[in-house]
Design a protein around this motif. Structure first.
Motif, PDB file in Angstrom:
ATOM      1  N   PRO A 265       8.025 -88.598 -50.170  1.00  0.00           N
ATOM      2  CA  PRO A 265       7.615 -87.265 -49.710  1.00  0.00           C
ATOM      3  C   PRO A 265       8.789 -86.491 -49.112  1.00  0.00           C
ATOM      4  O   PRO A 265       9.661 -87.068 -48.456  1.00  0.00           O
ATOM      5  CB  PRO A 265       6.553 -87.561 -48.652  1.00  0.00           C
ATOM      6  CG  PRO A 265       6.038 -88.915 -49.009  1.00  0.00           C
ATOM      7  CD  PRO A 265       7.204 -89.659 -49.575  1.00  0.00           C
ATOM      8  N   PRO A 266       8.827 -85.196 -49.338  1.00  0.00           N
ATOM      9  CA  PRO A 266       9.923 -84.381 -48.774  1.00  0.00           C
ATOM     10  C   PRO A 266       9.992 -84.422 -47.255  1.00  0.00           C
ATOM     11  O   PRO A 266      11.047 -84.174 -46.693  1.00  0.00           O
ATOM     12  CB  PRO A 266       9.604 -82.970 -49.277  1.00  0.00           C
ATOM     13  CG  PRO A 266       8.763 -83.167 -50.487  1.00  0.00           C
ATOM     14  CD  PRO A 266       7.954 -84.402 -50.230  1.00  0.00           C
ATOM     15  N   LEU A 267       8.871 -84.742 -46.596  1.00  0.00           N
ATOM     16  CA  LEU A 267       8.903 -84.820 -45.136  1.00  0.00           C
ATOM     17  C   LEU A 267       9.835 -85.935 -44.661  1.00  0.00           C
ATOM     18  O   LEU A 267      10.500 -85.805 -43.627  1.00  0.00           O
ATOM     19  CB  LEU A 267       7.491 -85.046 -44.603  1.00  0.00           C
ATOM     20  CG  LEU A 267       7.325 -84.985 -43.079  1.00  0.00           C
ATOM     21  CD1 LEU A 267       7.736 -83.625 -42.552  1.00  0.00           C
ATOM     22  CD2 LEU A 267       5.902 -85.315 -42.690  1.00  0.00           C
ATOM     23  N   LEU A 298       9.948 -78.562 -55.080  1.00  0.00           N
ATOM     24  CA  LEU A 298       9.304 -78.845 -53.803  1.00  0.00           C
ATOM     25  C   LEU A 298      10.323 -79.378 -52.791  1.00  0.00           C
ATOM     26  O   LEU A 298      10.310 -78.982 -51.617  1.00  0.00           O
ATOM     27  CB  LEU A 298       8.172 -79.855 -54.004  1.00  0.00           C
ATOM     28  CG  LEU A 298       7.402 -80.267 -52.749  1.00  0.00           C
ATOM     29  CD1 LEU A 298       6.746 -79.067 -52.095  1.00  0.00           C
ATOM     30  CD2 LEU A 298       6.371 -81.336 -53.080  1.00  0.00           C
ATOM     31  N   THR A 299      11.209 -80.253 -53.247  1.00  0.00           N
ATOM     32  CA  THR A 299      12.248 -80.791 -52.361  1.00  0.00           C
ATOM     33  C   THR A 299      13.203 -79.689 -51.923  1.00  0.00           C
ATOM     34  O   THR A 299      13.617 -79.622 -50.753  1.00  0.00           O
ATOM     35  CB  THR A 299      13.019 -81.909 -53.070  1.00  0.00           C
ATOM     36  OG1 THR A 299      12.111 -82.913 -53.526  1.00  0.00           O
ATOM     37  CG2 THR A 299      14.035 -82.538 -52.148  1.00  0.00           C
ATOM     38  N   PHE A 300      13.551 -78.803 -52.837  1.00  0.00           N
ATOM     39  CA  PHE A 300      14.468 -77.704 -52.500  1.00  0.00           C
ATOM     40  C   PHE A 300      13.855 -76.781 -51.446  1.00  0.00           C
ATOM     41  O   PHE A 300      14.503 -76.416 -50.465  1.00  0.00           O
ATOM     42  CB  PHE A 300      14.817 -76.923 -53.766  1.00  0.00           C
ATOM     43  CG  PHE A 300      15.629 -75.699 -53.504  1.00  0.00           C
ATOM     44  CD1 PHE A 300      16.987 -75.788 -53.216  1.00  0.00           C
ATOM     45  CD2 PHE A 300      15.041 -74.436 -53.518  1.00  0.00           C
ATOM     46  CE1 PHE A 300      17.743 -74.656 -52.971  1.00  0.00           C
ATOM     47  CE2 PHE A 300      15.789 -73.304 -53.267  1.00  0.00           C
ATOM     48  CZ  PHE A 300      17.142 -73.414 -52.997  1.00  0.00           C
ATOM     49  N   SER A 302      11.502 -77.481 -49.302  1.00  0.00           N
ATOM     50  CA  SER A 302      11.378 -78.184 -48.020  1.00  0.00           C
ATOM     51  C   SER A 302      12.718 -78.250 -47.296  1.00  0.00           C
ATOM     52  O   SER A 302      12.769 -78.164 -46.063  1.00  0.00           O
ATOM     53  CB  SER A 302      10.830 -79.588 -48.253  1.00  0.00           C
ATOM     54  OG  SER A 302      11.752 -80.366 -49.003  1.00  0.00           O
ATOM     55  N   LEU A 303      13.812 -78.378 -48.060  1.00  0.00           N
ATOM     56  CA  LEU A 303      15.131 -78.415 -47.419  1.00  0.00           C
ATOM     57  C   LEU A 303      15.521 -77.046 -46.878  1.00  0.00           C
ATOM     58  O   LEU A 303      16.239 -76.953 -45.879  1.00  0.00           O
ATOM     59  CB  LEU A 303      16.177 -78.906 -48.425  1.00  0.00           C
ATOM     60  CG  LEU A 303      16.100 -80.393 -48.772  1.00  0.00           C
ATOM     61  CD1 LEU A 303      17.102 -80.740 -49.862  1.00  0.00           C
ATOM     62  CD2 LEU A 303      16.368 -81.253 -47.547  1.00  0.00           C
ATOM     63  N   VAL A 304      15.052 -75.985 -47.511  1.00  0.00           N
ATOM     64  CA  VAL A 304      15.301 -74.642 -46.970  1.00  0.00           C
ATOM     65  C   VAL A 304      14.622 -74.499 -45.612  1.00  0.00           C
ATOM     66  O   VAL A 304      15.202 -73.978 -44.644  1.00  0.00           O
ATOM     67  CB  VAL A 304      14.815 -73.575 -47.960  1.00  0.00           C
ATOM     68  CG1 VAL A 304      14.886 -72.192 -47.327  1.00  0.00           C
ATOM     69  CG2 VAL A 304      15.646 -73.611 -49.236  1.00  0.00           C
ATOM     70  N   GLU A 305      13.372 -74.977 -45.513  1.00  0.00           N
ATOM     71  CA  GLU A 305      12.666 -74.938 -44.229  1.00  0.00           C
ATOM     72  C   GLU A 305      13.331 -75.871 -43.211  1.00  0.00           C
ATOM     73  O   GLU A 305      13.384 -75.565 -42.012  1.00  0.00           O
ATOM     74  CB  GLU A 305      11.204 -75.337 -44.436  1.00  0.00           C
ATOM     75  CG  GLU A 305      10.416 -74.378 -45.312  1.00  0.00           C
ATOM     76  CD  GLU A 305      10.255 -73.025 -44.656  1.00  0.00           C
ATOM     77  OE1 GLU A 305      10.272 -72.947 -43.409  1.00  0.00           O
ATOM     78  OE2 GLU A 305      10.108 -72.026 -45.394  1.00  0.00           O
ATOM     79  N   THR A 306      13.857 -76.996 -43.701  1.00  0.00           N
ATOM     80  CA  THR A 306      14.530 -77.944 -42.805  1.00  0.00           C
ATOM     81  C   THR A 306      15.780 -77.319 -42.200  1.00  0.00           C
ATOM     82  O   THR A 306      16.053 -77.474 -40.997  1.00  0.00           O
ATOM     83  CB  THR A 306      14.895 -79.220 -43.585  1.00  0.00           C
ATOM     84  OG1 THR A 306      13.720 -79.798 -44.135  1.00  0.00           O
ATOM     85  CG2 THR A 306      15.571 -80.227 -42.674  1.00  0.00           C
ATOM     86  N   ALA A 307      16.549 -76.627 -43.025  1.00  0.00           N
ATOM     87  CA  ALA A 307      17.767 -75.977 -42.520  1.00  0.00           C
ATOM     88  C   ALA A 307      17.432 -74.904 -41.488  1.00  0.00           C
ATOM     89  O   ALA A 307      18.158 -74.721 -40.504  1.00  0.00           O
ATOM     90  CB  ALA A 307      18.548 -75.378 -43.685  1.00  0.00           C
TER      91      ALA A 307
END
Length: 340
Positions: A265-267, A298-300, A302-307
């Motif tokens: 999962p991306p989380l 989906l991974t991309f 989620s990483l935008v939100e992570t940044a």
């Protein structure tokens, strides 16, 4: 041959010394290394200017050569061993003279000298302009800034090696030796008893077994004498980070790999990236790279939100010394987050 004495650039012999005991210098303008024999040969050929810079030779040297006369003049035959060397020497002189004539302009001045002088003038003008522009104090090189007396904590070692007791190493080493003996007996039996009915299969299996045995032997070297090391990461800051100076710690790159967002999962990837970015290390020295072999959108996203979330999470962790620094594990703890 004298050590450190200059070599004549025409014949390859040492320059020699003059009547006063000093090194012989034919041209006082460029100090072109020329021995006295080559110098007299040049005068004899009618060339009274330096081969390199084109400046006329010193009149005192010319008078000395003329006073010697043809009877006492030092010739090339007295300087070299045979006529073949004399020919080689003459070819060196003629080739240098030809090159010298080609490198002179129409007024007889060497072209390279004019170029060097113009380059020096430009460099001096540039230095003067830089000196005028500098109004503040001179900057001390970074290497000299670090030469100050370190503190007591900074001078302490970053790690200590603790010896392992012999009563723990001896049994393990005995097992390694016993395995080596059994392995040797096994290969002796395998090699001395080939299978003639399936020779190719037998040879292949023996080669594979030898390869695996060699890999096992290599694996035993670090286990034969293991190292028990205790590190002190808190001393890194005292040694490589000083107040008012840029950090000397090395840059660190982290690589996180992921493939399928359904199986991973991306989380989980987001928590890993956030814990890396919030590590107790200078922010400008840490870089995190995520390699998504599945190229999932989906991974991309989620990483935008992570940044975006890292802009708040990383300063929060560093300000309050949060542990653990993975958001999922930190908020799963049963603690009062508003206390203090």
């Amino acid at each position: 041959m004298e050590s450190g004495a200059p070599i004549c650039h025409n014949c390859g012999e040492q320059v020699g010394r003059d009547a006063n005991g000093g090194l012989f210098v034919s041209c006082h303008e460029c100090n072109y290394p020329t021995c006295r024999s080559c110098f007299e040969y040049e005068i004899k050929e009618g060339r009274k200017v330096c081969l390199r810079c084109g400046s006329p030779y010193d009149e005192n040297l010319l008078d000395d050569v003329e006073k010697k006369g043809p009877g006492n003049q030092s010739t090339m035959a007295s300087h070299l061993n045979n006529s073949q060397d004399v020919g080689i020497h003459a070819r060196h002189i003629s080739s240098v003279s030809t090159v010298d004539s080609e490198m002179n302009d129409e007024y007889g001045n060497p072209i390279w000298k004019n170029r060097v002088e113009s380059w020096k003038d430009k460099k001096n003008n540039k230095k003067k302009s830089n000196t005028k522009a500098e109004t503040g104090p001179a900057l001390v090189p970074q290497e000299q800034q670090m030469e100050g007396k370190p503190s007591a904590e900074a001078s302490e070692p970053l790690s200590i090696v603790y010896p392992i007791p012999r009563n723990k190493l001896t049994p393990y080493r005995a097992v390694i030796i016993m395995r080596l003996v059994i392995l040797g007996l096994f290969f002796h039996y395998r090699i001395t008893n080939p299978v003639d009915s399936a020779f190719g299969l037998w040879l292949t299996s023996v080669i594979c077994e030898i390869w695996f045995a060699f890999s096992w032997v290599l694996d035993q070297f670090p286990k034969w004498k293991p190292v028990n090391r205790e590190t002190f990461t808190d001393r890194l800051s005292a040694r490589y980070e000083r107040e008012g100076e840029p950090s000397q710690l090395a840059a660190v790159d982290f690589f996180v790999s992921t493939v399928d967002p359904l199986k991973e999962p991306p989380l989980i990837t987001a928590n890993t990236v956030l814990s890396i970015l919030a590590v107790d290390y200078p922010v400008d020295k840490v870089s995190c790279y995520v390699s998504d072999d599945g190229a999932a959108m989906l991974t991309f996203e989620s990483l935008v939100e992570t940044a975006e979330f890292a802009r708040k999470w990383v300063p929060f962790c560093k300000k309050f010394s949060i542990e653990p620094r993975t958001p999922e594990f930190y908020f799963s703890q049963k603690i009062d987050y508003l206390k203090g």
